[in-house]
Design an enzyme around this catalytic site. Structure first.
Site, PDB file in Angstrom:
ATOM      1  N   GLU A  64     102.876  -9.632  61.748  1.00  0.00           N
ATOM      2  CA  GLU A  64     103.691  -9.358  62.939  1.00  0.00           C
ATOM      3  C   GLU A  64     104.588  -8.143  62.719  1.00  0.00           C
ATOM      4  O   GLU A  64     104.783  -7.334  63.626  1.00  0.00           O
ATOM      5  CB  GLU A  64     104.529 -10.584  63.291  1.00  0.00           C
ATOM      6  CG  GLU A  64     103.741 -11.853  63.564  1.00  0.00           C
ATOM      7  CD  GLU A  64     102.681 -11.696  64.642  1.00  0.00           C
ATOM      8  OE1 GLU A  64     102.745 -10.727  65.432  1.00  0.00           O
ATOM      9  OE2 GLU A  64     101.774 -12.544  64.712  1.00  0.00           O
TER      10      GLU A  64
ATOM     11  N   HIS B  78     102.717  -5.002  63.234  1.00  0.00           N
ATOM     12  CA  HIS B  78     102.431  -4.690  64.635  1.00  0.00           C
ATOM     13  C   HIS B  78     103.413  -3.664  65.209  1.00  0.00           C
ATOM     14  O   HIS B  78     103.079  -2.941  66.156  1.00  0.00           O
ATOM     15  CB  HIS B  78     102.479  -5.961  65.494  1.00  0.00           C
ATOM     16  CG  HIS B  78     101.146  -6.621  65.653  1.00  0.00           C
ATOM     17  ND1 HIS B  78     100.005  -5.907  65.970  1.00  0.00           N
ATOM     18  CD2 HIS B  78     100.767  -7.925  65.564  1.00  0.00           C
ATOM     19  CE1 HIS B  78      98.984  -6.748  66.059  1.00  0.00           C
ATOM     20  NE2 HIS B  78      99.414  -7.966  65.807  1.00  0.00           N
TER      21      HIS B  78
ATOM     22  N   GLU C 281      95.045  -5.346  65.740  1.00  0.00           N
ATOM     23  CA  GLU C 281      95.065  -6.569  64.942  1.00  0.00           C
ATOM     24  C   GLU C 281      94.557  -6.318  63.519  1.00  0.00           C
ATOM     25  O   GLU C 281      95.044  -6.919  62.562  1.00  0.00           O
ATOM     26  CB  GLU C 281      94.226  -7.651  65.617  1.00  0.00           C
ATOM     27  CG  GLU C 281      94.744  -8.090  66.981  1.00  0.00           C
ATOM     28  CD  GLU C 281      96.143  -8.700  66.898  1.00  0.00           C
ATOM     29  OE1 GLU C 281      96.471  -9.287  65.850  1.00  0.00           O
ATOM     30  OE2 GLU C 281      96.894  -8.583  67.883  1.00  0.00           O
TER      31      GLU C 281
ATOM     32  N   ASP D  21      96.537  -7.119  60.172  1.00  0.00           N
ATOM     33  CA  ASP D  21      96.012  -8.017  59.137  1.00  0.00           C
ATOM     34  C   ASP D  21      96.081  -7.361  57.763  1.00  0.00           C
ATOM     35  O   ASP D  21      96.532  -7.974  56.783  1.00  0.00           O
ATOM     36  CB  ASP D  21      94.565  -8.404  59.454  1.00  0.00           C
ATOM     37  CG  ASP D  21      94.463  -9.514  60.487  1.00  0.00           C
ATOM     38  OD1 ASP D  21      95.459 -10.228  60.685  1.00  0.00           O
ATOM     39  OD2 ASP D  21      93.381  -9.664  61.085  1.00  0.00           O
TER      40      ASP D  21
END
Length: 379
Positions: free
Chosen positions: A220, A223, A274, A278
Site C-alpha cells: 500500500e 502505491h 499492482e 507487490d
C-alpha cells in the site's frame, strides 16, 4: 451549482457509444442491473436465477449459507457498529500499536531506499521523501469513530461545505479483510480484519508477520509511488512534481515489469500499478525485517530458516482457489495479476529470495536477467 468533469474525452466517447446502443437496450440493461443487485433480498426464485447467472460467469454452483448472507447484510447496513463490536472482541490496542510500529519500520526502509536511487534527481527525491513522511496511517479502526452510522442528506450536504476529513474511512470498515492506499489524501488504511491470523498475530513468528501483512503494508505504501500514485503530491493534489528525466527513468523501469507480465500471459499494462506495489511491498518489508534489532537471549538472531519463512508467508498470503471461468474473467477485467503470478513474479525479480532458497542459476525463480538487477524493479 457546478459539476467537476475531469475526463471530458471519456464522456464524449461514451455519449457516442450510448447513441449506437439505443434507448431500448439501455433500459433493458438498467432493469437487469436493478434485479441483479436486489435478487439476494428477494425470494428464492430470484436467488436461483442469480445462481444460474453466477454459474455461467463465475462457476459458482451453490448459494452462500444463510449466516454468511446475514453477516454481510448487517455489516453492510451498520458497518461502524459491527466494527466496534469486532474491535472489542478481537483487536486489542497492543496489536494496533505493534502494527503501527511495523509500518513505521517499513517506511524507514522506503526512505532509505529513496536515498540510493541514482536515477532520481535530487529535487524529485526530496519531494518523494516529503510525500512519504506526510503519508498518514489509519490502522485497525478509525482514529475518530464517526458520530452516526447513517448519514442523512442534510448531514451529507453540510459535509460538502466543510474541509475534507482526510482520515474518513468512507465505505470501508474495520472488519474488512483488505487494505488500501488513498492517493487523493495520501493515506493508508489497514482494517483490523486483515490484522488477524494467518496474516498477522503477536503470537506467531515475526518472519510470518513481515512476510504477510508487512508485505501488504509495504504494497500500500508503494502505491503512493506507482505509475498512477506518483502523479499525486504529498497533499493528494494531482500535479507533476517529477523532472522530465525522472519520468523517463521511472517509465523505463516500469516497462520491464510490463514485459515480464505480458510474457506470463497477463496484461502487464493494466496490472502495472499492482505489480509495482507487490514488488515494492515484498522488498521493503523484507528489508525492515532484516533491520530488526537482535532479540534478547535465549532467542536467536535471524537465520536462513527465518528468511525462507518470510517468503513462504508471502506465498501463503495469496494461496487461493479459483474456478476456471472466474479466473478467465479476472484476466480480462482485474487490475491485479492472478494470485500465483502475484507471488512468483516479484520473487523472480528479487535476488534475496533465490539466495534464501539457493535456487539454481538460470532456473525459473533465479533468472539471469532481472528488472532492476535483482534489487527491485522500480523501488
Amino acid at each position: 451549482g457546478f459539476l467537476n468533469v475531469k475526463n471530458t474525452d471519456f464522456l464524449t466517447k461514451m455519449s457516442s457509444v450510448l447513441k449506437q446502443i439505443g434507448i431500448p437496450k439501455i433500459q433493458s440493461y438498467m432493469r437487469w442491473t436493478a434485479v441483479y443487485s436486489y435478487a439476494p433480498m428477494l425470494d428464492l426464485d430470484f436467488e436461483h436465477e442469480l445462481l444460474r447467472y453466477n454459474k455461467e460467469v463465475y462457476g459458482i454452483t451453490v448459494l452462500p449459507p444463510r449466516r454468511r448472507k446475514c453477516f454481510f447484510s448487517v455489516n453492510g447496513a451498520m458497518d461502524m457498529p459491527t466494527s466496534k463490536l469486532f474491535i472489542e472482541a478481537a483487536f486489542p490496542e497492543e496489536s494496533r500499536q505493534a502494527a503501527l510500529t511495523m509500518l513505521s519500520e517499513i517506511r524507514d526502509q522506503f526512505n532509505a531506499s529513496l536515498q540510493h536511487k541514482e536515477w532520481m534527481d535530487e529535487g524529485t527525491r526530496t519531494k518523494a521523501v516529503e510525500k512519504l513522511k506526510k503519508m498518514f496511517l489509519e490502522v485497525g479502526h478509525p482514529t475518530v469513530w464517526p458520530p452516526a452510522t447513517f448519514e442523512t442528506y442534510d448531514a451529507y450536504g453540510e459535509r460538502l461545505g466543510t474541509k475534507v476529513d482526510k482520515r474518513r474511512w468512507g465505505s470501508s470498515s474495520a472488519t474488512d479483510v483488505n487494505s488500501y492506499y488513498a492517493r487523493k489524501v495520501n493515506g493508508i488504511f489497514i482494517p483490523a480484519g486483515i490484522l488477524q491470523p494467518p496474516f498477522y498475530s503477536r503470537e506467531q513468528a515475526v518472519a510470518r508477520n513481515y512476510g504477510s501483512v508487512g508485505a501488504i503494508c509495504g504494497h500500500e505504501m508503494t502505491h503512493g509511488f506507482d505509475d498512477v500514485g506518483r502523479e499525486y503530491d504529498m497533499n493528494g493534489r494531482r500535479r507533476n512534481w517529477w523532472t522530465p528525466d525522472d519520468v523517463v527513468a521511472f517509465k523505463k523501469r516500469a516497462e520491464c515489469l510490463v514485459t515480464e507480465f505480458d510474457n506470463l500471459k497477463v496484461n502487464g499494462r493494466r496490472t502495472l500499478a499492482e505489480n509495482i506495489a507487490d514488488a515494492g511491498g515484498v522488498k521493503l518489508s523484507y528489508e525492515a525485517f532484516l533491520a530488526l534489532p537482535p532479540p534478547p537471549a535465549p532467542a536467536v538472531p535471524i537465520d536462513d530458516a527465518d528468511k525462507q519463512l518470510f517468503f513462504l508467508s508471502w506465498g501463503q498470503t495469496w494461496c487461493s482457489v479459483q474456478r476456471a471461468r472466474s479466473a478467465k474473467l479476472a484476466l480480462q477485467t482485474d487490475e491485479h495479476a492472478p494470485d500465483k503470478d502475484r507471488v512468483n513474479a516479484p520473487l523472480t525479480q528479487y535476488a534475496p529470495f533465490s539466495d534464501a532458497y539457493q535456487c539454481p542459476t538460470r532456473s525459473n525463480m533465479n533468472p539471469r536477467q532481472r528488472c532492476g538487477g535483482g534489487t527491485g524493479p522500480v523501488w
